[in-house]
Scaffold this motif. Structure first.
Motif, PDB file in Angstrom:
ATOM      1  N   ALA A  35       0.831  -1.203   0.000  1.00 24.06           N
ATOM      2  CA  ALA A  35       0.000   0.000   0.000  1.00 24.06           C
ATOM      3  C   ALA A  35       0.867   1.255   0.000  1.00 24.06           C
ATOM      4  O   ALA A  35       0.511   2.257  -0.628  1.00 24.06           O
ATOM      5  N   LYS A  36       2.000   1.216   0.715  1.00 25.54           N
ATOM      6  CA  LYS A  36       2.914   2.373   0.712  1.00 25.54           C
ATOM      7  C   LYS A  36       3.495   2.587  -0.668  1.00 25.54           C
ATOM      8  O   LYS A  36       3.660   3.716  -1.123  1.00 25.54           O
ATOM      9  N   GLU A  37       3.827   1.496  -1.358  1.00 27.39           N
ATOM     10  CA  GLU A  37       4.452   1.598  -2.675  1.00 27.39           C
ATOM     11  C   GLU A  37       3.471   2.069  -3.745  1.00 27.39           C
ATOM     12  O   GLU A  37       3.808   2.886  -4.584  1.00 27.39           O
ATOM     13  N   LYS A  38       2.239   1.565  -3.708  1.00 24.81           N
ATOM     14  CA  LYS A  38       1.281   1.835  -4.791  1.00 24.81           C
ATOM     15  C   LYS A  38       0.526   3.145  -4.634  1.00 24.81           C
ATOM     16  O   LYS A  38       0.135   3.756  -5.608  1.00 24.81           O
ATOM     17  N   GLN A  39       0.239   3.564  -3.399  1.00 24.51           N
ATOM     18  CA  GLN A  39      -0.491   4.802  -3.132  1.00 24.51           C
ATOM     19  C   GLN A  39      -1.848   4.845  -3.838  1.00 24.51           C
ATOM     20  O   GLN A  39      -2.313   5.905  -4.249  1.00 24.51           O
ATOM     21  N   THR A  40      -2.466   3.677  -4.019  1.00 24.96           N
ATOM     22  CA  THR A  40      -3.813   3.604  -4.559  1.00 24.96           C
ATOM     23  C   THR A  40      -4.692   2.871  -3.561  1.00 24.96           C
ATOM     24  O   THR A  40      -4.198   2.274  -2.612  1.00 24.96           O
ATOM     25  N   GLU A  41      -6.000   2.888  -3.785  1.00 25.07           N
ATOM     26  CA  GLU A  41      -6.908   2.203  -2.874  1.00 25.07           C
ATOM     27  C   GLU A  41      -6.777   0.694  -3.047  1.00 25.07           C
ATOM     28  O   GLU A  41      -6.877   0.176  -4.158  1.00 25.07           O
ATOM     29  N   LEU A  42      -6.537   0.006  -1.943  1.00 26.99           N
ATOM     30  CA  LEU A  42      -6.316  -1.438  -1.944  1.00 26.99           C
ATOM     31  C   LEU A  42      -7.096  -2.098  -0.822  1.00 26.99           C
ATOM     32  O   LEU A  42      -7.611  -1.435   0.069  1.00 26.99           O
ATOM     33  N   TYR A  43      -7.128  -3.423  -0.859  1.00 29.65           N
ATOM     34  CA  TYR A  43      -7.684  -4.230   0.227  1.00 29.65           C
ATOM     35  C   TYR A  43      -6.519  -4.784   1.039  1.00 29.65           C
ATOM     36  O   TYR A  43      -5.608  -5.383   0.476  1.00 29.65           O
ATOM     37  N   VAL A  44      -6.553  -4.578   2.347  1.00 29.28           N
ATOM     38  CA  VAL A  44      -5.525  -5.125   3.238  1.00 29.28           C
ATOM     39  C   VAL A  44      -6.240  -5.985   4.272  1.00 29.28           C
ATOM     40  O   VAL A  44      -7.216  -5.556   4.886  1.00 29.28           O
ATOM     41  N   VAL A  45      -5.752  -7.201   4.451  1.00 23.70           N
ATOM     42  CA  VAL A  45      -6.359  -8.114   5.407  1.00 23.70           C
ATOM     43  C   VAL A  45      -5.372  -8.354   6.546  1.00 23.70           C
ATOM     44  O   VAL A  45      -4.158  -8.368   6.340  1.00 23.70           O
ATOM     45  N   GLY A  46      -5.902  -8.492   7.756  1.00 25.84           N
ATOM     46  CA  GLY A  46      -5.030  -8.717   8.901  1.00 25.84           C
ATOM     47  C   GLY A  46      -5.828  -8.934  10.169  1.00 25.84           C
ATOM     48  O   GLY A  46      -7.025  -9.232  10.130  1.00 25.84           O
ATOM     49  N   VAL A  47      -5.141  -8.764  11.291  1.00 23.97           N
ATOM     50  CA  VAL A  47      -5.773  -8.946  12.604  1.00 23.97           C
ATOM     51  C   VAL A  47      -5.510  -7.720  13.463  1.00 23.97           C
ATOM     52  O   VAL A  47      -4.492  -7.041  13.331  1.00 23.97           O
ATOM     53  N   LEU A  48      -6.432  -7.463  14.365  1.00 25.08           N
ATOM     54  CA  LEU A  48      -6.340  -6.342  15.293  1.00 25.08           C
ATOM     55  C   LEU A  48      -5.226  -6.593  16.295  1.00 25.08           C
ATOM     56  O   LEU A  48      -5.081  -7.694  16.814  1.00 25.08           O
ATOM     57  N   ASN A  49      -4.414  -5.575  16.570  1.00 27.81           N
ATOM     58  CA  ASN A  49      -3.413  -5.660  17.641  1.00 27.81           C
ATOM     59  C   ASN A  49      -4.138  -5.328  18.935  1.00 27.81           C
ATOM     60  O   ASN A  49      -4.394  -4.172  19.239  1.00 27.81           O
ATOM     61  N   LYS A  50      -4.452  -6.368  19.696  1.00 32.97           N
ATOM     62  CA  LYS A  50      -5.242  -6.191  20.910  1.00 32.97           C
ATOM     63  C   LYS A  50      -4.422  -5.700  22.085  1.00 32.97           C
ATOM     64  O   LYS A  50      -4.966  -5.364  23.125  1.00 32.97           O
ATOM     65  N   GLU A  51      -3.108  -5.607  21.917  1.00 29.75           N
ATOM     66  CA  GLU A  51      -2.248  -5.107  22.986  1.00 29.75           C
ATOM     67  C   GLU A  51      -2.217  -3.585  23.028  1.00 29.75           C
ATOM     68  O   GLU A  51      -1.840  -3.003  24.031  1.00 29.75           O
ATOM     69  N   LYS A  52      -2.606  -2.950  21.933  1.00 27.13           N
ATOM     70  CA  LYS A  52      -2.627  -1.488  21.874  1.00 27.13           C
ATOM     71  C   LYS A  52      -4.066  -0.999  21.971  1.00 27.13           C
ATOM     72  O   LYS A  52      -5.008  -1.680  21.571  1.00 27.13           O
ATOM     73  N   ASP A  53      -4.213   0.207  22.511  1.00 26.15           N
ATOM     74  CA  ASP A  53      -5.547   0.781  22.723  1.00 26.15           C
ATOM     75  C   ASP A  53      -6.212   1.163  21.407  1.00 26.15           C
ATOM     76  O   ASP A  53      -5.553   1.563  20.444  1.00 26.15           O
ATOM     77  N   LEU A  54      -7.541   1.058  21.408  1.00 22.06           N
ATOM     78  CA  LEU A  54      -8.361   1.570  20.321  1.00 22.06           C
ATOM     79  C   LEU A  54      -8.710   3.006  20.688  1.00 22.06           C
ATOM     80  O   LEU A  54      -9.084   3.281  21.823  1.00 22.06           O
ATOM     81  N   HIS A  55      -8.574   3.927  19.745  1.00 18.49           N
ATOM     82  CA  HIS A  55      -8.833   5.340  20.042  1.00 18.49           C
ATOM     83  C   HIS A  55     -10.157   5.750  19.407  1.00 18.49           C
ATOM     84  O   HIS A  55     -10.280   5.860  18.190  1.00 18.49           O
ATOM     85  N   TYR A  56     -11.163   5.982  20.267  1.00 21.83           N
ATOM     86  CA  TYR A  56     -12.456   6.461  19.802  1.00 21.83           C
ATOM     87  C   TYR A  56     -13.080   7.298  20.907  1.00 21.83           C
ATOM     88  O   TYR A  56     -13.363   6.802  21.993  1.00 21.83           O
ATOM     89  N   GLU A  57     -13.233   8.580  20.650  1.00 20.61           N
ATOM     90  CA  GLU A  57     -13.845   9.505  21.602  1.00 20.61           C
ATOM     91  C   GLU A  57     -15.028  10.183  20.910  1.00 20.61           C
ATOM     92  O   GLU A  57     -14.873  11.224  20.281  1.00 20.61           O
ATOM     93  N   PRO A  58     -16.236   9.609  21.032  1.00 17.75           N
ATOM     94  CA  PRO A  58     -17.380  10.163  20.313  1.00 17.75           C
ATOM     95  C   PRO A  58     -17.773  11.568  20.741  1.00 17.75           C
ATOM     96  O   PRO A  58     -18.350  12.308  19.959  1.00 17.75           O
ATOM     97  N   LYS A  59     -17.422  11.961  21.969  1.00 21.83           N
ATOM     98  CA  LYS A  59     -17.760  13.320  22.403  1.00 21.83           C
ATOM     99  C   LYS A  59     -16.864  14.353  21.738  1.00 21.83           C
ATOM    100  O   LYS A  59     -17.263  15.489  21.538  1.00 21.83           O
TER     101      LYS A  59
END
Length: 145
Positions: A35-59
């Motif tokens: 994705a870094k090399e092509k700089q176009t819209e692509l599909y990337v598949v993987g798994v969530l890194n559950k050791e790091k926090d998810l950042h979402y602050e709806p307020k």
């Protein structure tokens, strides 16, 4: 020319057009490195890194969600999604992102999660989140279902 010859040529032309459309639209899964090399819209598949926090602050900003994910090459990257946090992303077994790299971050326009089904142990539930979801004032934001 006979009428049957003309019909045959038209059928062949339609078949060739369909093959071209299918070939150009078919996509394979990429990695963050590609994705870094092509700089176009692509599909990337993987798994969530559950050791790091998810950042979402709806307020602060209800349409900004970020997290870290490993692709199939075990490359970790920060993912930014301009939409509400998908429900049960923590339970996901696999995540498919549609988007492109912006600097060192992957900006996702769609998130497709493959989660264990809550009804049958052998089945997988697929949940999709998109930035194209609409919100109604006073109502919580929901993804496409």
């Amino acid at each position: 020319m006979k009428k049957s010859s003309v019909i045959g040529i038209i059928i062949i032309a339609i078949a060739i057009a369909m093959i071209v459309v299918i070939y150009t639209d078919s996509s394979t899964y990429s990695t963050f490195t590609e994705a870094k090399e092509k700089q176009t819209e692509l599909y990337v598949v993987g798994v969530l890194n559950k050791e790091k926090d998810l950042h979402y602050e709806p307020k602060v900003d209800a349409n900004h969600f970020s997290f870290y994910m490993y692709d199939n090459d075990s490359t970790e990257c920060r993912v930014v999604f301009r939409g509400a946090k998908p429900q049960d992303i923590e339970r996901s077994e696999q995540i498919v992102l549609t988007g492109k790299m912006v600097g060192d971050e992957f900006h996702a326009s769609k998130i497709l999660m493959k989660c264990p089904s809550k009804y049958n142990e052998d089945e997988v539930e697929v949940i999709e989140a998109s930035t194209a979801s609409t919100t109604v004032p006073g109502m919580p934001a929901t993804g496409n279902r």
